[in-house]
Design a protein around this motif. Structure first.
Motif, mmCIF file in Angstrom:
data_model
loop_
_atom_site.group_PDB
_atom_site.id
_atom_site.type_symbol
_atom_site.label_atom_id
_atom_site.label_comp_id
_atom_site.label_asym_id
_atom_site.label_seq_id
_atom_site.Cartn_x
_atom_site.Cartn_y
_atom_site.Cartn_z
ATOM 1 N N GLN A 1 104.032 140.035 147.396
ATOM 2 C CA GLN A 1 105.257 140.818 147.204
ATOM 3 C C GLN A 1 104.882 142.294 147.084
ATOM 4 O OE1 GLN A 1 108.859 139.909 146.548
ATOM 5 N NE2 GLN A 1 108.910 142.121 146.959
ATOM 6 N N ASP B 1 104.670 141.131 138.432
ATOM 7 C CA ASP B 1 104.286 141.676 139.738
ATOM 8 C C ASP B 1 102.777 141.853 139.889
ATOM 9 O OD1 ASP B 1 106.959 142.429 141.123
ATOM 10 O OD2 ASP B 1 107.197 143.144 139.061
ATOM 11 N N PHE B 2 102.059 142.028 138.802
ATOM 12 C CA PHE B 2 100.610 142.131 138.839
ATOM 13 C C PHE B 2 100.078 141.903 137.435
ATOM 14 C CE2 PHE B 2 102.149 146.387 137.958
ATOM 15 C CZ PHE B 2 101.256 146.926 137.055
ATOM 16 N N ILE C 1 99.516 137.414 143.018
ATOM 17 C CA ILE C 1 99.805 138.747 142.489
ATOM 18 C C ILE C 1 98.477 139.475 142.297
ATOM 19 C CG2 ILE C 1 101.973 138.089 141.370
ATOM 20 C CD1 ILE C 1 100.516 138.110 138.683
#
Length: 442
Positions: free
Chosen positions: A153, A191-192, A223
């Motif tokens: 993503q 997200d990470f 991620i």
């Protein structure tokens, strides 16, 4: 945090260089890591070998530890890495928008890496020109075969959330694995993730790196990781300081403009935040490099000038505060060498949050400026410990401590969510119990 390594037995050096798979194959029982004191059980070893054998039987590529690594610009780029025991033909990464039939391909750079008597092939591919805020999928291709698809993503430049793991240094990496996997399940939209340094107990011990990567399997391939170097990444098998060879090879990090200090410190953007990752191993580097601190400070000043992001966050392994130690009256409360070197620069640059680690204890210090409590200064968070190496009762509370983790202390993790002009930070015990919460508005 350093342990007393004088009592550790010296591990025997491996003989001829061998592949990682061959090394595992000849191990007929538990592997005891004398340097770090942790053990890989017979069952775990058998399961790993069985999994690889099953994958080979199904025609899957014989690759290990597929991972995404944070890029400088995560709206349009991402770094993909993996490793294998022998050289692969025409290694590449194929990628596409999720559900799209059009596939793009990027060749991977191959590098033979030998450390701790073990040789692996490392592969790195940089994906560029990605569309912001899009769902992609990628896979490894080599030897005429392709791996499974993995999700990717890109950053949309807006709201995001991240997991922050303190030192994962362990003498048994099962606690780290449970913490990371459970945190990821509770935060599926992260997200990470960040790992605050001292990822492993001994930077030269390849089996500990295996354990670290095993712990984040299923997370790090979907991620990206933003790692920090800790002092334990610089230790050789005799517990003497060396170059952090394995750390620098295992993670292809954003460039910082320095050939001598490449990958040791870096910055990246995500959403409305500019993250600055520092290398605080100045003492450890002194025998090999001169001018690390001065070079890095000059880079820091230029780096913060270039960003137009709303938030600026610093990630540093060694903590800027100094604590008194029980039964050590000569050690005074105050600020560490790292704090005195960097805190004036943080004030000057208008840094919003400083996350640190190293001391294996969670402390929220509130806002500090000019070495004293000041709400106009950065928020300082000492992130705690994500592994099982703990120091109960060691630190005497600091006058600037605002929140201290419940005692006796255990491992923990943090979340960072930036949205709608707020930066929301929470700290959790392994079972998900919240122990601290802080929200900044801008």
């Amino acid at each position: 945090m350093d342990k007393d390594k004088l009592t550790q037995e010296k591990k025997e050096k491996s003989g001829p260089k061998m592949s990682r798979r061959k090394f595992l194959a000849i191990c007929a029982g538990a592997i005891v890591l004398a340097g770090g004191g942790w053990a890989l059980s017979r069952n775990e070893l058998a399961n790993r070998l069985a999994g690889r054998a099953m994958g080979a039987a199904q025609g899957k590529l014989p690759i290990d530890y597929v991972r995404q690594v944070i890029a400088a610009d995560n709206e349009h780029a991402r770094t993909i890495m993996w490793q294998s025991d022998s050289a692969m033909r025409e290694p590449a990464v194929e990628y596409r928008l999720q559900g799209d039939e059009k596939v793009s391909s990027v060749k991977a750079k191959q590098e033979t890496f030998t450390d701790d008597g073990v040789t692996v092939e490392l592969y790195t591919a940089g994906l560029c020109g990605l569309e912001a805020g899009q769902k992609y999928e990628y896979r490894i291709k080599a030897d005429g075969e392709a791996d499974d698809w993995h999700s990717l993503q890109t950053d949309d430049g807006g709201d995001f959330s991240a997991l922050i793991f303190p030192d994962s240094q362990s003498n048994d990496y099962s606690d780290w694995k449970h913490l990371a996997q459970d945190a990821a399940k509770r935060n599926e939209d992260a997200d990470f993730f960040i790992n605050m340094g001292d990822l492993v107990d001994n930077g030269e011990d390849h089996r500990q790196w295996d354990a670290w990567f095993d712990a984040v399997a299923g997370i790090i391939d979907r991620i990206p990781v933003a790692p920090l170097m800790g002092n334990h990444e610089t230790y050789n098998e005799d517990w003497k300081v060396r170059e952090p060879v394995a750390y620098l090879k295992e993670f292809s990090l954003p460039q910082n403009g320095s050939e001598e200090f490449a990958r040791r410190y870096y910055s990246f953007d995500y959403g409305e935040v500019h993250f600055i990752v520092l290398d605080t191993q100045t003492d450890e580097a002194a025998d090999f490099h001169q001018g690390l601190l001065e070079t890095q400070q000059a880079w820091f000043r230029e780096d913060v000038k270039k960003t137009d992001k709303k938030w600026k966050i610093v990630l540093m392994h060694k903590d800027p505060l100094q604590y008194r130690i029980a039964n050590r009256p000569e050690r005074q409360e105050g600020f560490s060498d790292e704090g005195r070197a960097w805190m004036p620069l943080f004030d000057e640059a208008g840094i919003d949050i400083v996350f640190s680690a190293h001391l294996h204890t969670y402390r929220n210090r509130g806002h500090i400026k000019n070495f004293q409590r000041d709400e106009s200064g950065p928020l300082y968070i000492l992130t705690g410990v994500a592994g099982n190496v703990r120091y109960p009762g060691l630190w005497v509370d600091h006058a600037l401590d605002k929140v201290v983790a419940p005692q006796p202390e255990t491992d923990n993790y943090l979340t960072l969510a930036v949205k709608n002009g707020t930066a929301d930070i929470a700290c959790y015990l392994p079972d998900g119990t919240e122990i601290d919460h802080e929200t900044l508005k801008k």
